[in-house]
Motif scaffolding. Sequence first.
Motif, PDB file in Angstrom:
ATOM      1  N   ALA A   1     -14.812  -0.110  11.488  1.00 22.78           N
ATOM      2  CA  ALA A   1     -13.600   0.625  11.152  1.00 22.78           C
ATOM      3  C   ALA A   1     -12.469  -0.330  10.806  1.00 22.78           C
ATOM      4  O   ALA A   1     -12.317  -1.375  11.424  1.00 22.78           O
ATOM      5  CB  ALA A   1     -13.190   1.503  12.327  1.00 22.78           C
ATOM      6  N   ARG A   2     -11.719   0.048   9.802  1.00 18.34           N
ATOM      7  CA  ARG A   2     -10.557  -0.755   9.427  1.00 18.34           C
ATOM      8  C   ARG A   2      -9.432  -0.486  10.418  1.00 18.34           C
ATOM      9  O   ARG A   2      -9.274   0.623  10.913  1.00 18.34           O
ATOM     10  CB  ARG A   2     -10.110  -0.405   8.015  1.00 18.34           C
ATOM     11  N   LYS A   3      -8.635  -1.508  10.664  1.00 19.12           N
ATOM     12  CA  LYS A   3      -7.484  -1.407  11.550  1.00 19.12           C
ATOM     13  C   LYS A   3      -6.214  -1.489  10.726  1.00 19.12           C
ATOM     14  O   LYS A   3      -6.230  -1.935   9.584  1.00 19.12           O
ATOM     15  CB  LYS A   3      -7.492  -2.536  12.591  1.00 19.12           C
ATOM     16  N   ALA A   4      -5.121  -1.053  11.332  1.00 17.04           N
ATOM     17  CA  ALA A   4      -3.837  -1.073  10.637  1.00 17.04           C
ATOM     18  C   ALA A   4      -2.713  -1.255  11.633  1.00 17.04           C
ATOM     19  O   ALA A   4      -2.872  -0.999  12.822  1.00 17.04           O
ATOM     20  CB  ALA A   4      -3.633   0.230   9.872  1.00 17.04           C
ATOM     21  N   THR A   5      -1.591  -1.692  11.112  1.00 18.15           N
ATOM     22  CA  THR A   5      -0.357  -1.717  11.881  1.00 18.15           C
ATOM     23  C   THR A   5       0.778  -1.337  10.944  1.00 18.15           C
ATOM     24  O   THR A   5       0.716  -1.584   9.735  1.00 18.15           O
ATOM     25  CB  THR A   5      -0.121  -3.094  12.547  1.00 18.15           C
ATOM     26  N   ASP A   6       1.775  -0.712  11.498  1.00 15.21           N
ATOM     27  CA  ASP A   6       2.889  -0.197  10.720  1.00 15.21           C
ATOM     28  C   ASP A   6       4.177  -0.634  11.414  1.00 15.21           C
ATOM     29  O   ASP A   6       4.377  -0.324  12.592  1.00 15.21           O
ATOM     30  CB  ASP A   6       2.797   1.323  10.664  1.00 15.21           C
ATOM     31  N   CYS A   7       5.020  -1.365  10.725  1.00 19.00           N
ATOM     32  CA  CYS A   7       6.269  -1.835  11.326  1.00 19.00           C
ATOM     33  C   CYS A   7       7.119  -0.678  11.860  1.00 19.00           C
ATOM     34  O   CYS A   7       7.888  -0.868  12.796  1.00 19.00           O
ATOM     35  CB  CYS A   7       7.080  -2.649  10.325  1.00 19.00           C
ATOM     36  N   ARG A   8       6.963   0.484  11.295  1.00 23.16           N
ATOM     37  CA  ARG A   8       7.761   1.623  11.756  1.00 23.16           C
ATOM     38  C   ARG A   8       7.397   2.043  13.174  1.00 23.16           C
ATOM     39  O   ARG A   8       8.156   2.750  13.824  1.00 23.16           O
ATOM     40  CB  ARG A   8       7.610   2.802  10.796  1.00 23.16           C
TER      41      ARG A   8
ATOM     42  N   LEU B   1      -5.513   4.518   8.137  1.00 24.05           N
ATOM     43  CA  LEU B   1      -5.557   5.811   7.472  1.00 24.05           C
ATOM     44  C   LEU B   1      -6.647   5.799   6.418  1.00 24.05           C
ATOM     45  O   LEU B   1      -6.891   4.766   5.773  1.00 24.05           O
ATOM     46  CB  LEU B   1      -4.217   6.104   6.816  1.00 24.05           C
ATOM     47  N   PRO B   2      -7.325   6.903   6.196  1.00 30.00           N
ATOM     48  CA  PRO B   2      -8.367   6.946   5.158  1.00 30.00           C
ATOM     49  C   PRO B   2      -7.797   6.506   3.800  1.00 30.00           C
ATOM     50  O   PRO B   2      -6.678   6.878   3.441  1.00 30.00           O
ATOM     51  CB  PRO B   2      -8.777   8.412   5.121  1.00 30.00           C
ATOM     52  N   GLY B   3      -8.536   5.670   3.113  1.00 30.42           N
ATOM     53  CA  GLY B   3      -8.124   5.220   1.789  1.00 30.42           C
ATOM     54  C   GLY B   3      -7.195   4.022   1.798  1.00 30.42           C
ATOM     55  O   GLY B   3      -6.719   3.623   0.743  1.00 30.42           O
TER      56      GLY B   3
END
Length: 63
Positions: free
Chosen positions: A2-9, A60-62
């Motif tokens: 699974a891809r991971k992500a981070t969002d400064c918000r 998020l997907p995509g």
Amino acid sequence: MARKATDCRDAPSVSGCSLYISGEEEEVLRAAVEHAVSVHEHTDTPEFREEVRGYLKEALPGT
């Protein structure tokens, strides 16, 4: 994997940064720490890296 992500918000910030980073976990961690150091003036320490790792979520997907 699974891809991971981070969002400064999602992190406390006075700058109102809206950067969203996604990819493989170690890629995201490296990019997020580099961004936090260069833009938000954090210090790159093992403790800070673990804090950033705690902000990672499923991408998020995509993305």
